[in-house]
Design an enzyme around this catalytic site. Structure first.
Site, short mmCIF file in Angstrom:
data_model
loop_
_atom_site.label_atom_id
_atom_site.label_comp_id
_atom_site.label_asym_id
_atom_site.label_seq_id
_atom_site.Cartn_x
_atom_site.Cartn_y
_atom_site.Cartn_z
N MET A 25 -7.39 -69.13 69.08
CA MET A 25 -8.21 -67.92 69.11
C MET A 25 -8.34 -67.34 67.71
O MET A 25 -7.45 -67.54 66.87
CB MET A 25 -7.59 -66.89 70.07
CG MET A 25 -7.64 -67.30 71.53
SD MET A 25 -6.92 -66.05 72.63
CE MET A 25 -8.14 -64.73 72.47
N GLU A 96 -16.26 -71.97 75.24
CA GLU A 96 -15.04 -71.80 76.05
C GLU A 96 -14.87 -72.96 77.03
O GLU A 96 -14.61 -72.79 78.21
CB GLU A 96 -15.08 -70.47 76.81
CG GLU A 96 -15.22 -69.24 75.91
CD GLU A 96 -14.00 -68.99 75.03
OE1 GLU A 96 -13.00 -69.71 75.15
OE2 GLU A 96 -14.06 -68.07 74.20
#
Length: 202
Positions: A25, A96
């Site tokens: 992330m 994602e």
């Protein structure tokens, strides 16, 4: 020579390919995905973008980076939907990807075999440092894999994993800086040791 190179580029594009952008992330994965998709549009290619319906952190529909760059997308629940919604696309973007089912691997292969450029972004590991969903297999079949890195918030080295800062053992917990922090391997392992040596209150 210039004309040959131009034609060669078009020929390679028409063959289809898979590109994977992976990392922790806050490493700029979505930012890089958006950059490539916008360049494809500038080149007059037809682009379709998809994300898992579960990801509603910034927007119900748009793909949005941590730096608030956005591009319109279509939320889907299953990877098989991609085969039904990309007939006219030259380029297919998927964000994602770790949240999709394992069938995404076969779907991306099929799309590439149909001559489409497939660009995928996703977390390569979960908060425990375990390979995440279909991402390892996607990296294996891709023509090009780009690993991007965040900066460890504790020492400034290249980040290795998205460390979860809240007490929740579920594998999928949508969150941002309040729930996760990028850590390098050393700081992540040190954090685990510190927690294992901390007495638990009875």
């Amino acid at each position: 020579m210039e004309k040959y190179e131009e034609n060669r580029g078009r020929e390679l594009f028409s063959r289809g390919r898979i590109e994977v952008i992976c990392g922790s992330m806050f490493s700029g994965k979505t930012e890089e995905l958006i950059r490539r998709l916008k360049r494809a549009r500038i080149a007059k290619q037809k682009v379709e973008i998809f994300k898992p319906a579960i990801d509603t952190r910034y927007s119900e529909e748009d793909v949005v980076s941590h730096d608030s760059n956005a591009i319109a997308s279509t939320p889907i629940d299953s990877s098989t939907s991609l085969l039904l919604m990309t007939d006219e696309a030259d380029v297919v973007g998927i964000d994602e990807a770790q949240f999709f089912d394992e069938g995404l691997v076969g779907v991306c292969n099929e799309l590439a075999n149909r001559g489409k450029r497939v660009i995928i972004a996703g977390l390569d590991m979960d908060f425990k440092g375990v390979p995440f969903g279909p991402m390892p297999a996607l990296c294996a079949i891709a023509e090009d894999v780009t690993k991007v890195h965040a900066i460890c918030v504790r020492c400034g080295d290249l980040a290795y994993v998205s460390h979860r800062t809240i007490a929740d053992e579920r594998r999928v917990v949508l969150g941002e800086k309040a729930e996760y922090e990028p850590l390098c391997r050393h700081c992540y392992e040190q954090d685990k040791k510190d927690k294992s040596n901390t007495p638990h209150n009875l």
